[in-house]
Design a protein around this motif. Structure first.
Motif, PDB file in Angstrom:
ATOM      1  N   ILE A  94       0.879  -1.131  -0.180  1.00  0.00           N
ATOM      2  CA  ILE A  94      -0.136   0.033  -0.049  1.00  0.00           C
ATOM      3  C   ILE A  94       0.883   1.427   0.197  1.00  0.00           C
ATOM      4  CG2 ILE A  94      -1.715   1.258   1.346  1.00  0.00           C
ATOM      5  CD1 ILE A  94      -2.815  -1.308   2.413  1.00  0.00           C
ATOM      6  N   ALA A  95       0.413   2.304  -0.536  1.00  0.00           N
ATOM      7  CA  ALA A  95       1.048   3.393  -0.776  1.00  0.00           C
ATOM      8  C   ALA A  95      -0.041   4.608  -0.154  1.00  0.00           C
ATOM      9  CB  ALA A  95       1.643   3.971  -2.162  1.00  0.00           C
ATOM     10  N   LEU A  96       0.473   5.499   0.538  1.00  0.00           N
ATOM     11  CA  LEU A  96      -0.427   6.632   1.227  1.00  0.00           C
ATOM     12  C   LEU A  96      -0.235   7.835   0.279  1.00  0.00           C
ATOM     13  CD1 LEU A  96       0.057   6.148   4.990  1.00  0.00           C
ATOM     14  CD2 LEU A  96      -1.622   4.974   3.567  1.00  0.00           C
ATOM     15  N   GLU A  97      -1.240   8.188   0.079  1.00  0.00           N
ATOM     16  CA  GLU A  97      -1.127   9.877  -0.570  1.00  0.00           C
ATOM     17  C   GLU A  97      -1.549  10.914   0.290  1.00  0.00           C
ATOM     18  OE1 GLU A  97      -3.542  12.097  -4.000  1.00  0.00           O
ATOM     19  OE2 GLU A  97      -3.802  10.015  -3.651  1.00  0.00           O
ATOM     20  N   VAL A  98      -0.630  11.839   0.272  1.00  0.00           N
ATOM     21  CA  VAL A  98      -0.466  12.845   1.487  1.00  0.00           C
ATOM     22  C   VAL A  98      -0.218  14.188   0.628  1.00  0.00           C
ATOM     23  CG1 VAL A  98      -0.105  11.596   3.553  1.00  0.00           C
ATOM     24  CG2 VAL A  98       1.860  12.518   2.159  1.00  0.00           C
ATOM     25  N   GLN A  99      -0.508  15.273   1.277  1.00  0.00           N
ATOM     26  CA  GLN A  99      -0.533  16.480   0.416  1.00  0.00           C
ATOM     27  C   GLN A  99       1.037  17.190   0.364  1.00  0.00           C
ATOM     28  OE1 GLN A  99      -2.950  18.965   2.686  1.00  0.00           O
ATOM     29  NE2 GLN A  99      -1.680  19.120   4.571  1.00  0.00           N
ATOM     30  N   ASP A 100       1.800  16.904   1.638  1.00  0.00           N
ATOM     31  CA  ASP A 100       3.244  17.209   1.555  1.00  0.00           C
ATOM     32  C   ASP A 100       4.201  16.537   2.319  1.00  0.00           C
ATOM     33  OD1 ASP A 100       2.776  18.212   3.712  1.00  0.00           O
ATOM     34  OD2 ASP A 100       2.576  20.304   3.385  1.00  0.00           O
ATOM     35  N   LYS A 101       5.454  16.702   2.168  1.00  0.00           N
ATOM     36  CA  LYS A 101       6.331  15.866   3.033  1.00  0.00           C
ATOM     37  C   LYS A 101       6.410  16.167   4.428  1.00  0.00           C
ATOM     38  CE  LYS A 101       9.883  15.290  -0.743  1.00  0.00           C
ATOM     39  NZ  LYS A 101      10.403  13.873  -0.928  1.00  0.00           N
ATOM     40  N   GLU A 102       5.893  17.222   4.844  1.00  0.00           N
ATOM     41  CA  GLU A 102       5.531  17.403   6.089  1.00  0.00           C
ATOM     42  C   GLU A 102       4.653  16.682   6.620  1.00  0.00           C
ATOM     43  OE1 GLU A 102       3.421  20.868   8.954  1.00  0.00           O
ATOM     44  OE2 GLU A 102       4.800  21.708   7.098  1.00  0.00           O
ATOM     45  N   MET A 103       3.806  16.134   6.107  1.00  0.00           N
ATOM     46  CA  MET A 103       2.788  15.187   6.714  1.00  0.00           C
ATOM     47  C   MET A 103       3.248  13.770   6.682  1.00  0.00           C
ATOM     48  SD  MET A 103      -0.566  15.480   7.487  1.00  0.00           S
ATOM     49  CE  MET A 103      -1.036  17.127   6.830  1.00  0.00           C
ATOM     50  N   ILE A 104       4.193  13.421   5.767  1.00  0.00           N
ATOM     51  CA  ILE A 104       4.834  12.203   6.068  1.00  0.00           C
ATOM     52  C   ILE A 104       5.687  12.089   7.210  1.00  0.00           C
ATOM     53  CG2 ILE A 104       6.756  10.823   5.335  1.00  0.00           C
ATOM     54  CD1 ILE A 104       5.851  11.363   2.332  1.00  0.00           C
ATOM     55  N   GLU A 105       6.022  13.263   7.691  1.00  0.00           N
ATOM     56  CA  GLU A 105       7.069  13.323   8.942  1.00  0.00           C
ATOM     57  C   GLU A 105       5.930  13.344  10.085  1.00  0.00           C
ATOM     58  OE1 GLU A 105      10.205  12.963   9.031  1.00  0.00           O
ATOM     59  OE2 GLU A 105      10.183  12.649   6.953  1.00  0.00           O
ATOM     60  N   ARG A 106       4.918  13.663   9.857  1.00  0.00           N
ATOM     61  CA  ARG A 106       3.803  14.052  11.108  1.00  0.00           C
ATOM     62  C   ARG A 106       3.167  12.374  11.180  1.00  0.00           C
ATOM     63  NH1 ARG A 106      -0.053  18.538  10.040  1.00  0.00           N
ATOM     64  NH2 ARG A 106      -0.978  17.706  12.002  1.00  0.00           N
ATOM     65  N   ILE A 107       3.024  11.611  10.157  1.00  0.00           N
ATOM     66  CA  ILE A 107       2.467  10.127  10.069  1.00  0.00           C
ATOM     67  C   ILE A 107       3.603   9.310  10.660  1.00  0.00           C
ATOM     68  CG2 ILE A 107       1.757   8.431   8.681  1.00  0.00           C
ATOM     69  CD1 ILE A 107       0.402  10.589   6.958  1.00  0.00           C
ATOM     70  N   LYS A 108       4.917   9.225  10.259  1.00  0.00           N
ATOM     71  CA  LYS A 108       5.906   8.268  10.728  1.00  0.00           C
ATOM     72  C   LYS A 108       5.669   7.843  12.246  1.00  0.00           C
ATOM     73  CE  LYS A 108       9.378   8.711   6.938  1.00  0.00           C
ATOM     74  NZ  LYS A 108      10.625   9.239   6.775  1.00  0.00           N
ATOM     75  N   ARG A 145     -10.361   5.105   6.318  1.00  0.00           N
ATOM     76  CA  ARG A 145     -11.077   5.637   7.392  1.00  0.00           C
ATOM     77  C   ARG A 145     -10.011   5.240   8.734  1.00  0.00           C
ATOM     78  NH1 ARG A 145     -13.949   3.906  11.490  1.00  0.00           N
ATOM     79  NH2 ARG A 145     -14.040   1.897  11.136  1.00  0.00           N
ATOM     80  N   ARG A 146      -9.599   3.952   8.778  1.00  0.00           N
ATOM     81  CA  ARG A 146      -8.769   3.618   9.735  1.00  0.00           C
ATOM     82  C   ARG A 146      -7.529   4.338  10.113  1.00  0.00           C
ATOM     83  NH1 ARG A 146     -10.485  -1.267  12.414  1.00  0.00           N
ATOM     84  NH2 ARG A 146     -12.359  -2.196  11.248  1.00  0.00           N
ATOM     85  N   ILE A 147      -6.868   4.471   8.985  1.00  0.00           N
ATOM     86  CA  ILE A 147      -5.567   5.302   8.994  1.00  0.00           C
ATOM     87  C   ILE A 147      -5.897   6.749   9.418  1.00  0.00           C
ATOM     88  CG2 ILE A 147      -5.587   6.180   6.710  1.00  0.00           C
ATOM     89  CD1 ILE A 147      -2.524   5.518   6.684  1.00  0.00           C
ATOM     90  N   ASN A 148      -6.979   7.392   8.965  1.00  0.00           N
ATOM     91  CA  ASN A 148      -7.194   8.794   9.382  1.00  0.00           C
ATOM     92  C   ASN A 148      -7.386   8.706  10.878  1.00  0.00           C
ATOM     93  OD1 ASN A 148      -6.427  10.456   7.249  1.00  0.00           O
ATOM     94  ND2 ASN A 148      -8.350   9.834   6.332  1.00  0.00           N
ATOM     95  N   LEU A 149      -8.200   7.627  11.409  1.00  0.00           N
ATOM     96  CA  LEU A 149      -8.317   7.619  13.019  1.00  0.00           C
ATOM     97  C   LEU A 149      -7.245   7.302  13.579  1.00  0.00           C
ATOM     98  CD1 LEU A 149     -11.564   5.524  12.984  1.00  0.00           C
ATOM     99  CD2 LEU A 149     -11.455   7.929  13.546  1.00  0.00           C
ATOM    100  N   SER A 150      -6.097   6.617  13.179  1.00  0.00           N
ATOM    101  CA  SER A 150      -5.011   6.343  13.723  1.00  0.00           C
ATOM    102  C   SER A 150      -4.013   7.544  13.791  1.00  0.00           C
ATOM    103  CB  SER A 150      -4.222   5.201  13.095  1.00  0.00           C
ATOM    104  OG  SER A 150      -4.932   4.227  13.192  1.00  0.00           O
ATOM    105  N   VAL A 151      -3.812   8.406  12.752  1.00  0.00           N
ATOM    106  CA  VAL A 151      -2.989   9.568  12.726  1.00  0.00           C
ATOM    107  C   VAL A 151      -3.410  10.898  12.970  1.00  0.00           C
ATOM    108  CG1 VAL A 151      -1.556   8.375  11.040  1.00  0.00           C
ATOM    109  CG2 VAL A 151      -3.318   9.692  10.260  1.00  0.00           C
ATOM    110  N   HIS A 152      -4.884  10.962  13.521  1.00  0.00           N
ATOM    111  CA  HIS A 152      -5.194  12.228  13.335  1.00  0.00           C
ATOM    112  C   HIS A 152      -4.462  12.811  14.574  1.00  0.00           C
ATOM    113  CE1 HIS A 152      -8.833  15.242  13.834  1.00  0.00           C
ATOM    114  NE2 HIS A 152      -8.363  15.162  15.389  1.00  0.00           N
ATOM    115  N   PRO A 153      -3.938  14.308  14.657  1.00  0.00           N
ATOM    116  CA  PRO A 153      -4.742  15.393  13.491  1.00  0.00           C
ATOM    117  C   PRO A 153      -4.265  15.517  12.220  1.00  0.00           C
ATOM    118  CG  PRO A 153      -3.373  16.293  14.983  1.00  0.00           C
ATOM    119  CD  PRO A 153      -3.181  14.989  15.463  1.00  0.00           C
ATOM    120  N   ALA A 154      -3.011  14.502  11.934  1.00  0.00           N
ATOM    121  CA  ALA A 154      -2.646  14.464  10.543  1.00  0.00           C
ATOM    122  C   ALA A 154      -3.586  14.037   9.662  1.00  0.00           C
ATOM    123  CB  ALA A 154      -1.188  13.654  10.608  1.00  0.00           C
ATOM    124  N   ARG A 155      -3.602  14.002   8.592  1.00  0.00           N
ATOM    125  CA  ARG A 155      -4.608  13.526   7.511  1.00  0.00           C
ATOM    126  C   ARG A 155      -3.696  12.768   6.199  1.00  0.00           C
ATOM    127  NH1 ARG A 155      -9.251  12.939   5.833  1.00  0.00           N
ATOM    128  NH2 ARG A 155     -10.076  13.637   3.923  1.00  0.00           N
TER     129      ARG A 155
END
Length: 167
Positions: A94-108, A145-155
């Protein structure tokens, strides 16, 4: 007889005059079409902006131009599916689509929580749940849905399947 000749001459004159009138109408219509074409061309060349035109969706709503996105690959997962007999495995990348590299750092930092949520959900699936495009669409929406619940407030904007193998 002279009266008949005068009547015929008048009728001939009307036909000849009607032919001239038709020619004038045709020439006038052609000129009008030419002027309209030149006006439209001038409008598009002189008044059009360099910005791309707005995109119109299927529902008729105007959408913004697509913004650049960043993709983040999750580790490959292999789980056994819930079956009543022969063991069936699901291998998924699976690949996740995010808006920018900063969001990846918030998700890691949430990666263990994401993997746990995915593993628990995927193990409860049956092979029939993954059949057809509708099954894969439901799977994609549920994982999102599950990933957004897990990483909230990131998206995360999207979950993309790179590989799906049911064996």
């Amino acid at each position: 007889m002279a009266a008949d000749a005068d009547a015929n001459a008048e009728e001939g004159g009307e036909v000849a005059g009607g032919g001239k009138r038709k020619k004038l109408i045709i020439i006038g219509a052609g000129g009008l079409v030419l002027l309209l074409a030149l006006g439209a061309g001038a409008y598009f060349f002189l008044f059009s902006s360099s910005e791309p035109p707005p995109m119109v969706g299927e529902d008729g709503a105007i959408r913004e131009a697509q913004k650049p996105v960043v993709f983040y690959d999750l580790p490959e997962m292999t789980v056994n599916l819930s079956t009543e007999g022969r063991t069936t495995y699901l291998k998924v990348r699976i690949a996740l689509e995010v808006q920018d590299k900063e969001m990846i750092e918030r998700i890691k930092p949430f990666l263990p929580r994401i993997m746990d949520a995915f593993q628990i959900y995927l193990r409860e699936l049956r092979p029939a749940d993954l059949e057809g495009s509708a099954g894969l669409f439901r799977l994609k929406e549920e994982l999102l849905r599950r990933i957004n619940l897990s990483v909230h407030p990131a998206r995360v904007d999207g979950v993309l399947f790179k590989e799906i193998l049911v064996q």
